[in-house]
Design a protein around this motif. Structure first.
Motif, PDB file in Angstrom:
ATOM      1  N   LEU A   1       0.798  -1.222   0.000  1.00 41.44           N
ATOM      2  CA  LEU A   1       0.000   0.000   0.000  1.00 41.44           C
ATOM      3  C   LEU A   1       0.831   1.272   0.000  1.00 41.44           C
ATOM      4  CD1 LEU A   1      -2.574  -1.205   2.697  1.00 41.44           C
ATOM      5  CD2 LEU A   1      -2.776  -1.384   0.208  1.00 41.44           C
ATOM      6  N   GLY A   2       2.141   1.135   0.130  1.00 38.19           N
ATOM      7  CA  GLY A   2       3.011   2.302   0.041  1.00 38.19           C
ATOM      8  C   GLY A   2       3.023   3.196   1.257  1.00 38.19           C
ATOM      9  N   ILE A   3       2.601   2.677   2.405  1.00 37.77           N
ATOM     10  CA  ILE A   3       2.623   3.501   3.624  1.00 37.77           C
ATOM     11  C   ILE A   3       4.040   3.530   4.195  1.00 37.77           C
ATOM     12  CG2 ILE A   3       0.214   3.047   4.125  1.00 37.77           C
ATOM     13  CD1 ILE A   3       2.705   1.348   6.360  1.00 37.77           C
ATOM     14  N   VAL A   4       4.287   4.441   5.114  1.00 39.48           N
ATOM     15  CA  VAL A   4       5.517   4.431   5.898  1.00 39.48           C
ATOM     16  C   VAL A   4       5.108   4.282   7.362  1.00 39.48           C
ATOM     17  CG1 VAL A   4       6.846   5.816   4.258  1.00 39.48           C
ATOM     18  CG2 VAL A   4       5.550   6.961   6.072  1.00 39.48           C
ATOM     19  N   PHE A   5       6.025   3.794   8.189  1.00 46.61           N
ATOM     20  CA  PHE A   5       5.636   3.569   9.583  1.00 46.61           C
ATOM     21  C   PHE A   5       6.827   3.665  10.521  1.00 46.61           C
ATOM     22  CE2 PHE A   5       6.989  -0.667   8.255  1.00 46.61           C
ATOM     23  CZ  PHE A   5       7.606  -1.186   9.386  1.00 46.61           C
ATOM     24  N   ASP A   6       6.502   3.929  11.769  1.00 50.42           N
ATOM     25  CA  ASP A   6       7.439   3.847  12.883  1.00 50.42           C
ATOM     26  C   ASP A   6       6.850   2.886  13.902  1.00 50.42           C
ATOM     27  OD1 ASP A   6       9.207   5.797  11.874  1.00 50.42           O
ATOM     28  OD2 ASP A   6       8.000   7.412  12.757  1.00 50.42           O
ATOM     29  N   TYR A   7       7.705   2.274  14.698  1.00 49.17           N
ATOM     30  CA  TYR A   7       7.197   1.415  15.769  1.00 49.17           C
ATOM     31  C   TYR A   7       8.053   1.597  17.007  1.00 49.17           C
ATOM     32  CZ  TYR A   7      11.057  -1.898  15.057  1.00 49.17           C
ATOM     33  OH  TYR A   7      12.301  -2.482  14.976  1.00 49.17           O
ATOM     34  N   VAL A   8       7.480   1.238  18.151  1.00 47.55           N
ATOM     35  CA  VAL A   8       8.192   1.327  19.414  1.00 47.55           C
ATOM     36  C   VAL A   8       7.924   0.054  20.199  1.00 47.55           C
ATOM     37  CG1 VAL A   8       6.280   2.528  20.563  1.00 47.55           C
ATOM     38  CG2 VAL A   8       8.584   2.748  21.475  1.00 47.55           C
ATOM     39  N   GLU A   9       8.942  -0.406  20.941  1.00 45.29           N
ATOM     40  CA  GLU A   9       8.845  -1.634  21.725  1.00 45.29           C
ATOM     41  C   GLU A   9       8.883  -1.288  23.220  1.00 45.29           C
ATOM     42  OE1 GLU A   9      12.236  -3.489  19.158  1.00 45.29           O
ATOM     43  OE2 GLU A   9      11.079  -5.168  19.994  1.00 45.29           O
ATOM     44  N   PRO A  10       7.732  -1.140  23.862  1.00 47.40           N
ATOM     45  CA  PRO A  10       7.716  -0.827  25.291  1.00 47.40           C
ATOM     46  C   PRO A  10       8.340  -1.968  26.102  1.00 47.40           C
ATOM     47  CG  PRO A  10       5.551  -0.511  24.290  1.00 47.40           C
ATOM     48  CD  PRO A  10       6.374  -1.266  23.309  1.00 47.40           C
ATOM     49  N   SER A  11       9.080  -1.607  27.133  1.00 45.85           N
ATOM     50  CA  SER A  11       9.679  -2.640  27.986  1.00 45.85           C
ATOM     51  C   SER A  11       8.753  -3.029  29.129  1.00 45.85           C
ATOM     52  CB  SER A  11      11.020  -2.151  28.545  1.00 45.85           C
ATOM     53  OG  SER A  11      10.857  -0.949  29.273  1.00 45.85           O
ATOM     54  N   SER A  12       7.773  -2.179  29.435  1.00 47.05           N
ATOM     55  CA  SER A  12       6.812  -2.491  30.490  1.00 47.05           C
ATOM     56  C   SER A  12       5.509  -1.758  30.211  1.00 47.05           C
ATOM     57  CB  SER A  12       7.361  -2.074  31.862  1.00 47.05           C
ATOM     58  OG  SER A  12       7.455  -0.666  31.949  1.00 47.05           O
ATOM     59  N   ILE A  13       4.465  -2.146  30.921  1.00 50.03           N
ATOM     60  CA  ILE A  13       3.156  -1.521  30.740  1.00 50.03           C
ATOM     61  C   ILE A  13       3.213  -0.025  31.029  1.00 50.03           C
ATOM     62  CG2 ILE A  13       0.807  -1.445  31.668  1.00 50.03           C
ATOM     63  CD1 ILE A  13       0.917  -4.454  32.002  1.00 50.03           C
ATOM     64  N   SER A  14       4.082   0.380  31.935  1.00 52.53           N
ATOM     65  CA  SER A  14       4.186   1.800  32.289  1.00 52.53           C
ATOM     66  C   SER A  14       4.699   2.651  31.134  1.00 52.53           C
ATOM     67  CB  SER A  14       5.102   1.977  33.506  1.00 52.53           C
ATOM     68  OG  SER A  14       6.417   1.537  33.221  1.00 52.53           O
ATOM     69  N   ASP A  15       5.253   2.010  30.105  1.00 53.64           N
ATOM     70  CA  ASP A  15       5.746   2.749  28.927  1.00 53.64           C
ATOM     71  C   ASP A  15       4.630   3.080  27.943  1.00 53.64           C
ATOM     72  OD1 ASP A  15       8.394   2.683  29.804  1.00 53.64           O
ATOM     73  OD2 ASP A  15       8.807   0.779  28.797  1.00 53.64           O
ATOM     74  N   TYR A  16       3.491   2.411  28.054  1.00 59.18           N
ATOM     75  CA  TYR A  16       2.444   2.570  27.045  1.00 59.18           C
ATOM     76  C   TYR A  16       1.981   4.019  26.908  1.00 59.18           C
ATOM     77  CZ  TYR A  16       1.751  -2.529  26.815  1.00 59.18           C
ATOM     78  OH  TYR A  16       1.906  -3.883  26.636  1.00 59.18           O
TER      79      TYR A  16
END
Length: 355
Positions: A68-83
């Motif tokens: 679909l040609g989108i671009v994206f970023d992602y993040v990997e939380p280490s704990s629920i408090s990071d959400y």
């Protein structure tokens, strides 16, 4: 000569303007033709490499990028408090057309942040939130694990290689939450549908990324007589699969097909298509059909089901026949599993498999 020079300069300006026009960024509207959408993905704890929920979500978003040609970023939380800070940071950037969050343990954070940023669109996978700017996408967990319960309930009384005479099976969570609890309900209901006297042991690692504890818990269950264990534990499930190999017993995967990890011990996977769930949310954004609200699917829609591909464990013919028949009953709506622990006993009393 002057006229010729003027004509050349004019032509050059026209070409330059055309080139600039092609390179201009489109407007911020997601409905603009040709707009490159930017998607944010907040993974669940356990991160990439869990061979489960997070990996499937990442597969879905990378497939959307390719198709679909989108671009994206992602993040990997280490704990629920990071959400909360992770979600809030993406919103404050004001550059994401859609932010996708994973897992019911993100519900509180997503509720808080979505209310603070009412113009931001969110998709929440494995969610039952009803918020005006959130698409809550969920599957019927009780249907996802039901068939593994059927196999375990019949298998524990069979002459399968690693079955014993204890009539005990088990299920292990990664963390307590409503969706995964429905997974336990489905597994127990499936087992008792075909074997009402079976004993089901329950455990909770309380961590989606602790395979060591998952293995210890599984070995303890096997020592208590369980011969089949359903993992609903994220990356902690790796310990459960390895324990089934070490103990000479059986296990079931969950989410993405993991049968290949221990093909002589993992009988099948209680599968669901998280990758398609993520992909379809992005596709809807691209096509302009995305909408907030509840979106629930199950076995009938092909969102969940029992997958034995790549397993070396062969079910006896009578068990395979039962699996095929019961699967069709669920697809046809003739058999509807219970959704809560409180319903199981009454449901089992009214629903028994006629062999």
């Amino acid at each position: 000569m002057k006229k010729l020079l003027a004509m050349l300069l004019a032509a050059g300006m026209i070409l330059s303007l055309a080139a600039c026009s092609q390179n201009e960024k489109p407007s911020d509207s997601s409905q603009d033709p040709g707009k490159t959408l930017k998607i944010g993905l907040v993974l669940g704890t356990g991160g990439l490499g869990d061979k489960n929920f997070n990996d499937m979500a990442y597969e879905g978003i990378t497939q959307a990028q390719a198709d679909l040609g989108i671009v994206f970023d992602y993040v990997e939380p280490s704990s629920i408090s990071d959400y909360t800070p992770n979600l809030r940071s993406m919103c404050e950037a004001e550059e994401y057309d859609l932010i996708i969050g994973l897992g019911t343990d993100m519900s509180d954070s997503l509720t808080e942040v979505s209310e603070d940023f009412p113009d931001q669109k969110f998709s929440h996978i494995d969610s039952f939130l009803e918020l005006p700017n959130v698409s809550s996408v969920s599957t019927k967990w009780q249907e996802q694990t039901f068939m593994a319960g059927v196999v375990a309930g019949l298998g524990t009384k069979s002459d399968m290689e690693f079955a014993n005479e204890e009539n005990v099976i088990g299920v292990i969570l990664g963390q307590e939450n409503p969706s995964l609890r429905r997974g336990i309900v489905g597994y127990i209901a499936g087992a008792k549908f075909v074997n009402p006297d079976v004993t089901v042991l329950e455990g909770n690692v309380d961590n989606f990324n602790d395979p060591g504890t998952g293995k210890e818990m599984a070995l303890s269950m096997y020592n208590q007589g369980a011969d089949f264990i359903q993992a609903i534990a994220g990356a902690s499930g790796m310990g459960i699969y390895n324990a089934s190999n070490e103990a000479g017993a059986y296990s079931f995967g969950v989410g993405a097909n993991v049968n290949y990890i221990q093909p002589d011990n993992i009988v099948g996977t209680s599968a669901r298509t998280v990758d398609k769930m993520v992909y379809n949310e992005i596709k809807a954004m691209v096509e302009g059909t995305w909408s907030a609200g509840m979106h629930v699917s199950g076995m009938k829609e092909g969102a969940v089901g029992y997958d034995a591909t790549d397993s070396n464990v062969k079910l006896p013919d009578d068990i395979q026949k039962a699996v095929d028949e019961i699967t069709q009953m669920m697809i046809d709506g003739e058999l509807v599993p219970p959704e809560s622990m409180d319903e199981i006993d009454a449901w089992v009393a009214e629903n028994q498999y006629a062999k």
